[in-house]
Design a protein around this motif. Structure first.
Motif, PDB file in Angstrom:
ATOM      1  N   ASP A  15       0.398  -1.176   0.082  1.00  0.00           N
ATOM      2  CA  ASP A  15       0.153   0.003   0.359  1.00  0.00           C
ATOM      3  C   ASP A  15       1.024   1.135  -0.446  1.00  0.00           C
ATOM      4  O   ASP A  15       1.836   0.733   0.384  1.00  0.00           O
ATOM      5  CB  ASP A  15      -1.170   0.204   1.477  1.00  0.00           C
ATOM      6  N   HIS A  16      -0.054   2.744  -1.108  1.00  0.00           N
ATOM      7  CA  HIS A  16       0.704   3.514  -0.937  1.00  0.00           C
ATOM      8  C   HIS A  16       2.050   3.114  -2.348  1.00  0.00           C
ATOM      9  O   HIS A  16       1.566   4.232  -2.775  1.00  0.00           O
ATOM     10  CB  HIS A  16       1.965   3.658   0.457  1.00  0.00           C
ATOM     11  N   LEU A  17       3.616   3.190  -2.087  1.00  0.00           N
ATOM     12  CA  LEU A  17       4.198   2.967  -3.049  1.00  0.00           C
ATOM     13  C   LEU A  17       4.406   3.956  -4.215  1.00  0.00           C
ATOM     14  O   LEU A  17       4.834   3.753  -5.481  1.00  0.00           O
ATOM     15  CB  LEU A  17       3.192   1.828  -4.228  1.00  0.00           C
ATOM     16  N   GLU A  18       4.253   5.253  -3.325  1.00  0.00           N
ATOM     17  CA  GLU A  18       4.626   6.379  -5.093  1.00  0.00           C
ATOM     18  C   GLU A  18       5.979   5.766  -4.595  1.00  0.00           C
ATOM     19  O   GLU A  18       6.386   6.316  -5.638  1.00  0.00           O
ATOM     20  CB  GLU A  18       4.477   7.744  -3.813  1.00  0.00           C
ATOM     21  N   TYR A  19       6.480   5.815  -4.107  1.00  0.00           N
ATOM     22  CA  TYR A  19       8.444   5.402  -4.504  1.00  0.00           C
ATOM     23  C   TYR A  19       9.021   3.827  -4.539  1.00  0.00           C
ATOM     24  O   TYR A  19       9.994   4.190  -5.305  1.00  0.00           O
ATOM     25  CB  TYR A  19       9.054   5.615  -3.468  1.00  0.00           C
ATOM     26  N   THR A  20       7.643   3.002  -5.356  1.00  0.00           N
ATOM     27  CA  THR A  20       8.002   1.726  -5.390  1.00  0.00           C
ATOM     28  C   THR A  20       9.049   1.891  -6.697  1.00  0.00           C
ATOM     29  O   THR A  20       8.553   2.923  -7.508  1.00  0.00           O
ATOM     30  CB  THR A  20       7.492   0.989  -5.212  1.00  0.00           C
ATOM     31  N   SER A  21      10.393   1.276  -7.095  1.00  0.00           N
ATOM     32  CA  SER A  21      11.296   0.559  -7.979  1.00  0.00           C
ATOM     33  C   SER A  21      10.054  -0.605  -9.106  1.00  0.00           C
ATOM     34  O   SER A  21       9.407  -0.498  -8.749  1.00  0.00           O
ATOM     35  CB  SER A  21      12.235   0.292  -8.401  1.00  0.00           C
ATOM     36  N   THR A  22      10.720  -0.147 -11.267  1.00  0.00           N
ATOM     37  CA  THR A  22       9.458  -0.836 -11.657  1.00  0.00           C
ATOM     38  C   THR A  22      10.531  -2.233 -11.330  1.00  0.00           C
ATOM     39  O   THR A  22       9.667  -3.289 -11.410  1.00  0.00           O
ATOM     40  CB  THR A  22      10.524  -0.631 -13.160  1.00  0.00           C
ATOM     41  N   ALA A  23      11.228  -2.523 -11.309  1.00  0.00           N
ATOM     42  CA  ALA A  23      11.573  -3.353 -10.165  1.00  0.00           C
ATOM     43  C   ALA A  23      10.850  -4.611  -8.715  1.00  0.00           C
ATOM     44  O   ALA A  23      10.626  -5.837  -8.833  1.00  0.00           O
ATOM     45  CB  ALA A  23      13.457  -4.299  -9.541  1.00  0.00           C
ATOM     46  N   GLY A  24      10.195  -3.596  -8.294  1.00  0.00           N
ATOM     47  CA  GLY A  24       9.752  -4.070  -6.970  1.00  0.00           C
ATOM     48  C   GLY A  24       8.047  -3.944  -7.620  1.00  0.00           C
ATOM     49  O   GLY A  24       6.979  -4.721  -7.141  1.00  0.00           O
ATOM     50  N   VAL A  25       7.444  -3.614  -8.431  1.00  0.00           N
ATOM     51  CA  VAL A  25       6.121  -3.710  -9.485  1.00  0.00           C
ATOM     52  C   VAL A  25       7.034  -4.824  -9.807  1.00  0.00           C
ATOM     53  O   VAL A  25       5.801  -6.037 -10.224  1.00  0.00           O
ATOM     54  CB  VAL A  25       6.089  -2.721 -10.518  1.00  0.00           C
ATOM     55  N   ALA A  26       7.251  -5.039 -10.684  1.00  0.00           N
ATOM     56  CA  ALA A  26       7.476  -6.871 -11.159  1.00  0.00           C
ATOM     57  C   ALA A  26       7.933  -7.191 -10.404  1.00  0.00           C
ATOM     58  O   ALA A  26       6.737  -8.679 -10.271  1.00  0.00           O
ATOM     59  CB  ALA A  26       9.070  -6.856 -12.025  1.00  0.00           C
ATOM     60  N   ALA A  27       8.034  -7.440  -9.392  1.00  0.00           N
ATOM     61  CA  ALA A  27       7.988  -8.325  -8.563  1.00  0.00           C
ATOM     62  C   ALA A  27       6.490  -8.355  -8.006  1.00  0.00           C
ATOM     63  O   ALA A  27       5.918  -9.824  -7.682  1.00  0.00           O
ATOM     64  CB  ALA A  27       8.786  -8.268  -6.927  1.00  0.00           C
ATOM     65  N   MET A  28       5.899  -7.409  -8.022  1.00  0.00           N
ATOM     66  CA  MET A  28       4.427  -7.586  -6.962  1.00  0.00           C
ATOM     67  C   MET A  28       3.555  -8.519  -8.535  1.00  0.00           C
ATOM     68  O   MET A  28       1.832  -9.197  -7.982  1.00  0.00           O
ATOM     69  CB  MET A  28       4.209  -6.312  -6.637  1.00  0.00           C
ATOM     70  N   ALA A  29       3.874  -8.092  -9.713  1.00  0.00           N
ATOM     71  CA  ALA A  29       3.091  -8.421 -11.024  1.00  0.00           C
ATOM     72  C   ALA A  29       3.189  -9.960 -10.091  1.00  0.00           C
ATOM     73  O   ALA A  29       2.427 -11.489 -10.160  1.00  0.00           O
ATOM     74  CB  ALA A  29       3.952  -8.013 -11.993  1.00  0.00           C
TER      75      ALA A  29
END
Ligand code: DI6
Ligand code: FE
Length: 403
Positions: free
Chosen positions: A264-278
């Motif tokens: 939750d929030h995720l303003e500063y999440t990196s592209t790698a972080g997004v990929a891991a979430m996906a």
């Protein structure tokens, strides 16, 4: 199937947004039948079986949708922080105030000092305000007690709100919200207290439906959160994470590593972080009220989330510090305006995807077998729900628990 004449209620002459399928899952001339608090049939009115002789009610062309779901709130708390809001308007930062002993700690003092009855009395109107705009399920976090007894007090107040109202309340243990003063400089010991004493008690008493933590430089480190999440998993409790709100602390990836329901929030999440979430299937819960209130400028990586197929939810984050907003409709409009989510993304984010963020597969869409948690609106198109703020479009809420 149950014979139609035995339905509890049949709603006809509806424009239906089922939220399953493309374009809001619209059924232009629809009908919906309810039996035992569940949707027994939904479809085009022309296909409604003839023997639909049960209690039938025409919605006169109004829109019928799932009831809304607010999947991230801190709405049980003592006092308020209007004074800090003023300090921030004069230039103080959220972190400055927190480091000076204000911020979350000031609400902790007020919440510890309040009795369960006082907390309940303060929180009930907030639940009612959300319900009055079509919300049927609300998640409520603890996290303003930070002692075993006061965290349990918060969770029991939240449970009590669920018992006293037709709204479903899901509770989340957020004991790892900030390091309490008694443990200053000993955050690891506080994490041990949660893992060794509080979590087992919460799990045994089924007092929380999930566990959350605040992973941030002013709160807990990734390794402290990892310890807490491992223990939660052992006890069978799903996890969620306040991640990358003020800086990139690798929170998105950390949540993914522990198969969190959401980050939750995720303003500063990196592209790698997004990929891991996906890859893990974690929901991204966006909190535009906190973004607005803190005057943030760093936008969450929405394009990357869309590209990678991370489901996006929208919630109020209702709390006295960073999101004094007790309106999910307002959060939907803010998500559209600030984050440029489409109105359909905002709506799905406050229904279908919000349910997913809570691990609930029985609501959030209109389909056979789903709970009959419904909202009826005086609108001409569902895009209006992420457009108007404070206008009275809600015509009626039907919740399974009132049927
Ligand atoms: N992030 C938030 O937005 C809330 N908690 C958190 O971890 C804010 C809580 C507060 O300032 O009282
Ligand atoms: Fe929050």
């Amino acid at each position: 199937m149950v014979p139609f004449f035995a339905m509890d209620l049949v709603l006809t002459d509806a424009r239906i947004a089922t939220l399953s399928g493309d374009d809001y899952g619209v059924i232009a001339d629809g009908a919906l039948a309810i039996k035992d608090g569940k949707i027994a049939w939904v479809g085009a009115q022309a296909d409604l079986p003839d023997e639909a002789a049960s209690t039938t009610r025409s919605l006169g062309g109004r829109w019928l949708t799932p009831a809304l779901i607010d999947c991230h709130t801190h709405l049980v708390f003592g006092g308020n922080r209007a004074d800090e809001f003023e300090q921030r308007l004069r230039g103080a930062s959220y972190e400055d105030i927190a480091r000076a002993g204000g911020g979350i700690m000031s609400t902790v003092s007020a919440t510890r000092a309040a009795s369960a009855d006082e907390l309940y009395a303060a929180a009930l109107p907030r639940v009612e305000a959300l319900a009055a705009e079509g919300v049927g399920t609300i998640e409520i976090k603890s996290g303003y007690g930070l002692t075993i007894d006061s965290e349990l007090k918060m969770l029991s107040v939240a449970r009590q709100l669920g018992e006293a109202t037709p709204v479903t309340i899901r509770t989340t243990l957020l004991a790892a919200h900030t390091v309490p003063p008694e443990y200053q400089g000993r955050a690891d010991d506080y994490i041990d207290l949660i893992c060794d004493e509080l979590l087992p008690e919460v799990a045994a008493g089924r007092l929380a439906d999930a566990v959350d933590a605040y992973c941030e430089s002013i709160a807990f480190s990734a390794s402290q959160v990892a310890k807490l999440f491992s223990r939660s998993a052992e006890l069978g409790l799903p996890v969620k994470l306040h991640a990358d709100q003020l800086s990139d602390g690798g929170g998105g990836a950390l949540a993914a590593q522990f198969s969190a329901l959401s980050a939750d929030h995720l303003e500063y999440t990196s592209t790698a972080g997004v990929a891991a979430m996906a890859a893990s299937g974690a929901v991204a819960v966006l909190l535009p009220g906190a973004f607005l209130t803190l005057g943030e400028t760093q936008l969450p990586p929405i394009e990357a989330m869309r590209d990678q197929g991370v489901p996006i939810a929208v919630a109020t984050d209702c709390n006295p510090g960073t999101s004094p907003i007790c309106s999910l409709r307002t959060a939907m409009m803010l998500a559209a305006r600030q984050f440029k989510l489409t109105p359909e993304e905002c709506f799905a984010g406050a229904t279908r995807v919000a349910a997913q963020a809570l691990g609930l597969d029985d609501r959030g869409t209109l389909a056979t077998g789903q709970r009959a948690d419904l909202a009826v609106w005086d609108i001409s198109h569902p895009r209006e729900l992420a457009y108007w703020v404070g206008t009275p479009q809600l015509s009626e809420v039907i919740l399974a628990d009132t049927l």
